[in-house]
Design an enzyme around this catalytic site. Structure first.
Site, PDB file in Angstrom:
ATOM      1  N   GLY A  84       0.819  -1.206   0.000  1.00 16.41           N
ATOM      2  CA  GLY A  84       0.000   0.000   0.000  1.00 16.41           C
ATOM      3  C   GLY A  84       0.849   1.251   0.000  1.00 16.41           C
ATOM      4  N   ASP A 141       8.024   6.587   8.495  1.00 17.52           N
ATOM      5  CA  ASP A 141       7.478   5.951   9.689  1.00 17.52           C
ATOM      6  C   ASP A 141       6.264   6.770  10.075  1.00 17.52           C
ATOM      7  OD1 ASP A 141       7.590   3.860  11.661  1.00 17.52           O
ATOM      8  OD2 ASP A 141       8.003   5.432  13.120  1.00 17.52           O
ATOM      9  N   SER A 142       5.187   6.088  10.329  1.00 20.03           N
ATOM     10  CA  SER A 142       3.954   6.805  10.619  1.00 20.03           C
ATOM     11  C   SER A 142       3.213   6.107  11.737  1.00 20.03           C
ATOM     12  CB  SER A 142       3.072   6.883   9.364  1.00 20.03           C
ATOM     13  OG  SER A 142       2.842   5.590   8.837  1.00 20.03           O
ATOM     14  N   PHE A 175      -5.266   0.955   4.197  1.00 26.05           N
ATOM     15  CA  PHE A 175      -4.613  -0.091   4.968  1.00 26.05           C
ATOM     16  C   PHE A 175      -4.344   0.443   6.361  1.00 26.05           C
ATOM     17  CE2 PHE A 175      -1.466   2.313   2.594  1.00 26.05           C
ATOM     18  CZ  PHE A 175      -0.502   2.622   3.540  1.00 26.05           C
ATOM     19  N   GLY A 176      -3.845  -0.395   7.244  1.00 31.42           N
ATOM     20  CA  GLY A 176      -3.580   0.052   8.609  1.00 31.42           C
ATOM     21  C   GLY A 176      -4.865   0.469   9.311  1.00 31.42           C
ATOM     22  N   HIS A 178      -1.665  12.196   6.120  1.00 27.97           N
ATOM     23  CA  HIS A 178      -0.414  12.573   6.777  1.00 27.97           C
ATOM     24  C   HIS A 178       0.778  12.267   5.899  1.00 27.97           C
ATOM     25  CE1 HIS A 178      -1.484   8.465   7.507  1.00 27.97           C
ATOM     26  NE2 HIS A 178      -0.358   8.169   8.122  1.00 27.97           N
ATOM     27  N   ARG A 179       0.797  11.069   5.309  1.00 25.31           N
ATOM     28  CA  ARG A 179       1.906  10.710   4.419  1.00 25.31           C
ATOM     29  C   ARG A 179       1.879  11.556   3.153  1.00 25.31           C
ATOM     30  NH1 ARG A 179       0.684   5.974   4.190  1.00 25.31           N
ATOM     31  NH2 ARG A 179       1.776   5.361   6.074  1.00 25.31           N
TER      32      ARG A 179
END
Length: 206
Positions: free
Chosen positions: A16, A71-72, A153-154, A181-182
């Site tokens: 993803g 990294d999130s 996802f997540g 955010h990404r």
């Protein structure tokens, strides 16, 4: 004068993220390649930026090419910022669905009805010569009682973005990139490189 980038290796095995990052970087014209055959170092740092740097530096040194990692995490107000940097392994659960269910259980047991939260992402671009670039993005929202949507996802299915009335998982890749955010961290990277590489800061890679 810095030479514009041509090829970047993605330090992630998450399909993803590969799709989302590749689409976001397309306007820069970079050849973006997912990493293969490498086992990433443990993400045991104290911040998103440090964890992303660990992966990006490792892959850059291993391949001899610029490498990008993120990294999130999800920070839930009622859980005092949990799961945060532990989002990908929250509660030692093995899958996204299990982690979502665990978070919802934890939230039901919380002492406050506050369901506000935010997604945070740190993106690091590492070069073999030790140069690092760091970009950060955040988006606020609300944790729902249950999942909605199947495009993400997540924690995407249980996170409704403030002011939009839809979860991250109810948006296309293009829509998500505009608000996530990404997506915001990658937009900052893209803006920094739109007229060529930004000023350099060199560290020692080990």
């Amino acid at each position: 004068m810095s030479i514009p980038l041509q090829q970047v290796v993605l330090a992630t095995s998450n399909p993803g993220k590969v799709i989302e990052i590749t689409e976001a970087l397309a306007p820069l014209g970079w050849a973006v390649t997912p990493v293969a055959g490498l086992e990433f170092p443990p993400e045991d740092a104290a911040t998103y930026e440090e964890n992303a740097a660990l992966k990006a530096c490792f892959v850059s040194l291993s391949t001899g090419l610029p490498a990008l990692a993120d990294d999130s995490g999800l920070e839930v107000t009622a859980l005092q910022g949990e799961p945060g940097i532990y989002s990908a392994r929250y509660g030692s659960r093995a899958t996204d669905v299990e982690r979502n269910l665990y978070l919802l259980e934890r939230l039901r047991d919380a002492r406050t009805p506050d369901r506000s939260a935010k997604f945070v992402s740190a993106v690091v671009l590492a070069y073999p010569d030790g140069h690092l670039e760091t970009y950060r993005g955040e988006v606020t929202g609300t944790i729902l009682e249950g999942p909605r949507g199947d495009q993400g996802f997540g924690y995407d299915p249980i996170f409704e973005v403030d002011g939009l009335g839809r979860t991250m998982a109810e948006r296309s890749i293009e829509e998500k990139r505009a608000v996530s955010h990404r997506g915001r961290a990658l937009e900052a990277l893209r803006t920094a490189h739109q007229d060529g590489p930004p000023a350099r800061q060199t560290v020692t890679l080990e």
